[in-house]
Design an enzyme around this catalytic site. Structure first.
Site: not given
Length: 321
Positions: A46-47, A202, A232-233, A235-236
């Site tokens: 079940d994980g 910003k 992280d992504t 973007g900044t």
């Protein structure tokens, strides 16, 4: 230069690793001149996670290395289960070694009816049974105060700075990607022969979305080094890099301790804006998220040295003086 440690009581020191970043744990173990402790980790149908320590640790000083990276919930839960297993096995002292501290970005209330997850995770780790914490480059320094147990905080910047110093970059300017990172960037610049500092102003409209406005400081014709604690992504970082190019920076490097690399990060970082993206190995980077401009440096010696100093009851903060 950090020298190989000589541990006065190696029989009492034990290092175990969760599944989040075993290569880093193995490097730390080699630095300390010991083996990773044997353990069984498996998952029920079940994980649910199951952990069993495979040697006696009664009366031992146990160090558990586990970054809370993706999948964050699984890795955080595994850390707490490891702590609980060691506590029930009568370890004398348990230190959670957390190269990357997850849930750190919600470190205060900025609106009503929201959780401060950085404090919640600290409470969970303490309640699980940890006696000490060793963390690297927390997202904000105030998180140290969320723990009701001793916390040693080390930085990845010495590794990044040593690498950049060897490159002998000319006309260097260190750039903070936002106002909140100014203290980090200033300390970084000071170690790079008191390089000048610039700041990107910003306005963040939503999580993981940044709108860059302008650059405070002179970057024209200079080699700009963008410094942050994590990517992280990206973007900044990408918007910051584009703005620096627009403002006349000749070359742009990006530096961060934690390569979270969510979603489109790899494609953004490899888009041609950055000469090089320099990170440490606090978080393992899957092959599909690696790219030509990426350089990964090891933070194992920093963590290993900090573990040795904690074990020998000597100063950790003096590592950075």
């Amino acid at each position: 230069m950090i020298q190989q440690p000589v541990i006065s009581d190696s029989n009492r020191l034990r290092l175990f690793a969760g599944s989040a970043n075993r290569p880093l744990a193995q490097e730390v173990a080699r630095y300390l001149g010991i083996d990773l402790g044997p353990m069984i980790r498996k998952r029920f149908a079940d994980g649910e996670l199951y952990v069993q320590i495979q040697e006696s640790i009664r009366g031992a000083d146990v160090y558990l290395l586990q970054p809370c990276c993706n999948p964050v919930n699984d890795n955080l839960m595994e850390l707490m289960i490891l702590i609980d297993a060691c506590r029930r096995a009568s370890a004398r002292q348990i230190t959670a070694v957390i190269p990357y501290y997850g849930y750190a970005r919600a470190d205060r209330k900025t609106a009503g009816r929201e959780s401060i997850t950085a404090k919640l995770v600290a409470n969970l780790i303490v309640k699980a049974g940890a006696n000490k914490v060793l963390a690297m480059d927390l997202h904000s320094a105030q998180i140290q105060g969320y723990f009701d147990i001793p916390l040693d905080h080390v930085y990845g910047s010495p590794v990044l700075i040593d690498y950049l110093a060897r490159k002998e970059l000319s006309d260097l300017v260190v750039v903070s990607p936002d106002v909140g990172g100014v203290a980090r960037a200033r300390a970084f610049a000071k170690k790079l022969n008191d390089a000048p500092l610039a700041i990107i102003d910003k306005r963040r409209q939503a999580h993981n979305v940044a709108e860059v406005m302008n650059v405070i400081g002179d970057v024209k014709g200079k080699t700009a080094v963008l410094v942050d604690d994590m990517i992280d992504t990206a973007g900044t970082l990408l918007e910051g890099g584009k703005l620096l190019k627009k403002e006349g920076a000749s070359k742009i490097y990006a530096c961060a301790t934690h390569p979270v690399f969510s979603g489109p990060a790899a494609s953004r970082l490899s888009s041609g804006v950055f000469e090089e993206v320099i990170v440490t190995n606090t978080i393992p980077i899957p092959e599909e998220k690696q790219f030509e401009q990426l350089t990964v440096l090891s933070g194992a010696s920093l963590l290993g040295e900090a573990i040795w100093r904690i074990h020998e009851d000597t100063s950790v903060s003096s590592m950075f003086r």
